[in-house]
Scaffold this motif. Structure first.
Motif: not given
Length: 311
Positions: A1-22, A36-43
């Motif tokens: 099966m093919e794979t799809l990687a989601l690249v998701v930059p995040c900066y102070n996104e504690e409120k949005t990450i759970p909503i996005f993931y669900e 597959a999820y690839y979250f990038v926490d930008d400090g």
């Protein structure tokens, strides 16, 4: 099966990450691929990293989640680059975590690329700016018009970072390792055939935007400097024109003095002219200085980002 990687930059996104993931988990069954999820926490300074750790190590939904955490805030461009470097998939999608890039479009984008193999990318462009301050909308339209008039690299009006691309295109983008990055320009510059999908402006699902007017202004300057050298030519042409005007004015004054013995009077006008020319010289030097500053940063070969923690 093919794979799809989601690249998701995040900066102070504690409120949005759970909503996005669900939200993505609810629609992923519509895509015949392993996601597959690839979250990038930008400090981030809030609980963003803690939430990403929880999703990775103690995920009740069982998704394939990875994260990269920077040592400090390096900016969204660095986060996108890091995510594209890390993402391991046959197809890569870049998108924001605040749901302004609707995950519901992913199945449509996926199906289009598989039905039209001549395309390597499906990207979105915003066709409305509902809810955005009018002054920001005005300058956004002005920016796209200006950069397309000056640059040979076309940047579609309203282009967003929300796009689904082939592995080949993602590899080409990663190969471009310039320090001063402007992703909208890089996406266009590498080529590959792109299908554009128009979407309406969507409000954030939670939290507040990290983009102030000043940050957007600086970002637009970065884009113009990265993809055109026309401002240097314009400053040179202005300088040449002003030299011509100054020579003609000097010639006129000398001839008038020789024929009529008329002294040059009016120091206020002289001061005004000197001030004007001084400002013009500083403006042209400033334009050249910006380009020299970019060269200076590139030649330092600094890291685009530094990873503090990853999984």
């Amino acid at each position: 099966m093919e794979t799809l990687a989601l690249v998701v930059p995040c900066y102070n996104e504690e409120k949005t990450i759970p909503i996005f993931y669900e939200t993505v988990e609810k629609i992923k069954e519509q895509i015949p691929a392993q996601i597959a999820y690839y979250f990038v926490d930008d400090g981030s300074k809030d609980r963003t990293l803690a939430i990403l750790r929880t999703l990775t190590y103690n995920n009740p939904l069982g998704g394939d989640v990875h994260y990269i955490s920077f040592s400090r805030n390096f900016g969204k461009e660095a986060a996108l680059y890091a995510g594209l470097q890390a993402a391991d998939g046959d197809y890569i999608a870049t998108m924001d975590v605040d749901l302004q890039h609707p995950p519901a479009l992913l199945p449509t984008m996926w199906n289009f690329l598989h039905e039209h193999r001549e395309y390597d990318c499906v990207a979105t462009r915003r066709i409305s700016r509902t809810g955005e301050p009018k002054i920001r909308s005005f300058f956004a339209k002005l920016f796209y018009q200006l950069i397309n008039d000056l640059s040979d690299t076309e940047i579609v009006d309203g282009a967003q970072d929300y796009r689904l691309m082939s592995r080949k295109m993602a590899d080409a983008i990663v190969t471009d390792s310039e320090y001063n990055r402007f992703s909208k320009g890089i996406f266009s510059w590498v080529g590959f055939r792109t299908k554009w999908i128009p979407i309406e402006n969507v409000e954030r699902c939670a939290g507040t935007s990290k983009w102030s007017f000043w940050k957007l202004f600086r970002y637009s300057i970065e884009g113009i400097l990265a993809y055109t050298t026309i401002p240097i030519y314009i400053s040179s042409i202005i300088g040449l024109i002003m030299c011509g005007i100054s020579f003609l004015a000097l010639l006129f004054i000398v001839i008038r003095a020789m024929l009529f013995g008329d002294p040059v009077a009016g120091w206020p006008s002289l001061v005004s002219i000197i001030t004007f020319l001084g400002g013009l010289i500083l403006l042209c030097m400033g334009v050249m200085g910006l380009y020299i500053a970019k060269i200076y940063l590139e030649t330092k070969h600094r890291q685009i980002y530094i990873v503090r923690e990853e999984r």
